[in-house]
Design a protein around this motif. Sequence first.
Motif, PDB file in Angstrom:
ATOM      1  N   TRP A  45      -2.674  -5.991   5.079  1.00 22.68           N
ATOM      2  CA  TRP A  45      -1.951  -5.583   3.864  1.00 22.68           C
ATOM      3  C   TRP A  45      -0.755  -4.757   4.310  1.00 22.68           C
ATOM      4  O   TRP A  45      -0.842  -3.545   4.424  1.00 22.68           O
ATOM      5  CB  TRP A  45      -2.880  -4.795   2.959  1.00 22.68           C
ATOM      6  CG  TRP A  45      -2.342  -4.490   1.602  1.00 22.68           C
ATOM      7  CD1 TRP A  45      -1.371  -5.158   0.908  1.00 22.68           C
ATOM      8  CD2 TRP A  45      -2.767  -3.403   0.753  1.00 22.68           C
ATOM      9  NE1 TRP A  45      -1.156  -4.582  -0.312  1.00 22.68           N
ATOM     10  CE2 TRP A  45      -2.008  -3.495  -0.439  1.00 22.68           C
ATOM     11  CE3 TRP A  45      -3.700  -2.402   0.889  1.00 22.68           C
ATOM     12  CZ2 TRP A  45      -2.164  -2.593  -1.482  1.00 22.68           C
ATOM     13  CZ3 TRP A  45      -3.862  -1.493  -0.156  1.00 22.68           C
ATOM     14  CH2 TRP A  45      -3.098  -1.593  -1.330  1.00 22.68           C
ATOM     15  N   PRO A  88       0.806  -1.215   0.000  1.00 30.61           N
ATOM     16  CA  PRO A  88       0.000   0.000   0.000  1.00 30.61           C
ATOM     17  C   PRO A  88       0.840   1.266   0.000  1.00 30.61           C
ATOM     18  O   PRO A  88       2.021   1.257   0.353  1.00 30.61           O
ATOM     19  CB  PRO A  88      -0.787  -0.115   1.309  1.00 30.61           C
ATOM     20  CG  PRO A  88       0.122  -0.900   2.212  1.00 30.61           C
ATOM     21  CD  PRO A  88       0.798  -1.887   1.321  1.00 30.61           C
ATOM     22  N   TYR A  89       0.183   2.356  -0.387  1.00 29.33           N
ATOM     23  CA  TYR A  89       0.765   3.676  -0.206  1.00 29.33           C
ATOM     24  C   TYR A  89       0.499   4.128   1.234  1.00 29.33           C
ATOM     25  O   TYR A  89      -0.178   3.443   1.999  1.00 29.33           O
ATOM     26  CB  TYR A  89       0.144   4.668  -1.189  1.00 29.33           C
ATOM     27  CG  TYR A  89       0.376   4.341  -2.649  1.00 29.33           C
ATOM     28  CD1 TYR A  89       1.595   4.629  -3.249  1.00 29.33           C
ATOM     29  CD2 TYR A  89      -0.613   3.749  -3.427  1.00 29.33           C
ATOM     30  CE1 TYR A  89       1.818   4.341  -4.595  1.00 29.33           C
ATOM     31  CE2 TYR A  89      -0.400   3.445  -4.766  1.00 29.33           C
ATOM     32  CZ  TYR A  89       0.824   3.746  -5.339  1.00 29.33           C
ATOM     33  OH  TYR A  89       1.043   3.444  -6.668  1.00 29.33           O
ATOM     34  N   ASP A 134      -1.122   6.203   4.394  1.00 31.48           N
ATOM     35  CA  ASP A 134      -2.540   6.309   4.731  1.00 31.48           C
ATOM     36  C   ASP A 134      -3.256   7.454   4.028  1.00 31.48           C
ATOM     37  O   ASP A 134      -4.455   7.356   3.724  1.00 31.48           O
ATOM     38  CB  ASP A 134      -2.711   6.473   6.244  1.00 31.48           C
ATOM     39  CG  ASP A 134      -2.540   5.162   6.990  1.00 31.48           C
ATOM     40  OD1 ASP A 134      -2.279   4.131   6.336  1.00 31.48           O
ATOM     41  OD2 ASP A 134      -2.664   5.163   8.234  1.00 31.48           O
ATOM     42  N   ASN A 183      -4.938   3.708  -2.675  1.00 35.91           N
ATOM     43  CA  ASN A 183      -4.989   2.408  -2.008  1.00 35.91           C
ATOM     44  C   ASN A 183      -6.256   1.649  -2.366  1.00 35.91           C
ATOM     45  O   ASN A 183      -6.223   0.433  -2.607  1.00 35.91           O
ATOM     46  CB  ASN A 183      -4.877   2.579  -0.491  1.00 35.91           C
ATOM     47  CG  ASN A 183      -3.445   2.800  -0.046  1.00 35.91           C
ATOM     48  OD1 ASN A 183      -2.507   2.304  -0.654  1.00 35.91           O
ATOM     49  ND2 ASN A 183      -3.266   3.566   1.018  1.00 35.91           N
ATOM     50  N   VAL A 195      -3.900  -1.884   7.382  1.00 33.00           N
ATOM     51  CA  VAL A 195      -3.020  -1.556   6.254  1.00 33.00           C
ATOM     52  C   VAL A 195      -1.736  -0.912   6.755  1.00 33.00           C
ATOM     53  O   VAL A 195      -1.751  -0.095   7.680  1.00 33.00           O
ATOM     54  CB  VAL A 195      -3.739  -0.603   5.277  1.00 33.00           C
ATOM     55  CG1 VAL A 195      -2.799  -0.132   4.172  1.00 33.00           C
ATOM     56  CG2 VAL A 195      -4.961  -1.295   4.663  1.00 33.00           C
ATOM     57  N   PHE A 229     -10.632   0.624   2.037  1.00 30.00           N
ATOM     58  CA  PHE A 229      -9.675   1.304   2.908  1.00 30.00           C
ATOM     59  C   PHE A 229     -10.280   2.611   3.402  1.00 30.00           C
ATOM     60  O   PHE A 229     -10.544   3.527   2.624  1.00 30.00           O
ATOM     61  CB  PHE A 229      -8.380   1.558   2.135  1.00 30.00           C
ATOM     62  CG  PHE A 229      -7.314   2.296   2.908  1.00 30.00           C
ATOM     63  CD1 PHE A 229      -6.828   1.798   4.107  1.00 30.00           C
ATOM     64  CD2 PHE A 229      -6.799   3.495   2.423  1.00 30.00           C
ATOM     65  CE1 PHE A 229      -5.839   2.475   4.812  1.00 30.00           C
ATOM     66  CE2 PHE A 229      -5.809   4.174   3.117  1.00 30.00           C
ATOM     67  CZ  PHE A 229      -5.329   3.659   4.318  1.00 30.00           C
ATOM     68  N   TYR A 238       3.053  -2.917   4.400  1.00 29.65           N
ATOM     69  CA  TYR A 238       3.902  -2.200   3.450  1.00 29.65           C
ATOM     70  C   TYR A 238       4.818  -3.186   2.733  1.00 29.65           C
ATOM     71  O   TYR A 238       5.303  -4.163   3.320  1.00 29.65           O
ATOM     72  CB  TYR A 238       4.750  -1.151   4.168  1.00 29.65           C
ATOM     73  CG  TYR A 238       3.972   0.072   4.608  1.00 29.65           C
ATOM     74  CD1 TYR A 238       3.201   0.792   3.704  1.00 29.65           C
ATOM     75  CD2 TYR A 238       4.022   0.505   5.932  1.00 29.65           C
ATOM     76  CE1 TYR A 238       2.485   1.910   4.101  1.00 29.65           C
ATOM     77  CE2 TYR A 238       3.306   1.629   6.343  1.00 29.65           C
ATOM     78  CZ  TYR A 238       2.538   2.322   5.418  1.00 29.65           C
ATOM     79  OH  TYR A 238       1.824   3.434   5.816  1.00 29.65           O
TER      80      TYR A 238
END
Length: 213
Positions: free
Chosen positions: A183, A89-90, A92, A98, A162, A116, A185
Amino acid sequence: MTNTMRLDFKRNLQSKFLKEPEWFPLMYGYIDKLQNGHYEPKYVVDSIFQKSRFNPDIDIVDAYCFAHIWAGIHSEIIITAAIEIGQGPYQDSKVELNNKLLEKIADTDCPGKATFVPQQGASANDDGIFKWNEEMWFAKQNHPKGTKTLIPLKDGYLPLEVGSTDSFRTFRHIFQGFGVARWPYNSPYLYVMVLHSREWFPLFDSSARRSNK
């Protein structure tokens, strides 16, 4: 709230270990192996917990929670599904990006959908939801042979976590709830963990010793 609960949990563990000192070498064995990247695959370890760069140290709470979950995955207590997203993921703040990545779940054979919706502050419970409304298949690992059996679950609803996350948060999602979809990083997978049996918890000692290798 979670930080306070974690501190209380850590104090309880320390008291337990003082009464049962055989726990110390077991837990510090886990810490040493976690620090040295012993456990594989990495995306599973990172799904159980992934330290932030602001708090990289692994402590006895991480070791204890990891040991429970790792032993559960390897002793049929926790069933799992790895759903390929293709990348991690990018941050938050990149909510739209995302969620666009999570739409790739539709390109797999997984019937689930993840959304998300990051929460802020100490009271935050999760980063969104993962749900499925038709039969989804999960793997049950038959330790110690390493073989896997597939188990269908008709429907379900799990918290989504995430990026980096604390071991205690994952522990609570699984053992006080039903499970969690993780999920991390730099992980190409959304890793779903579901508690399949509550009979074993908290009788963890023998399973932890079996899995700590």
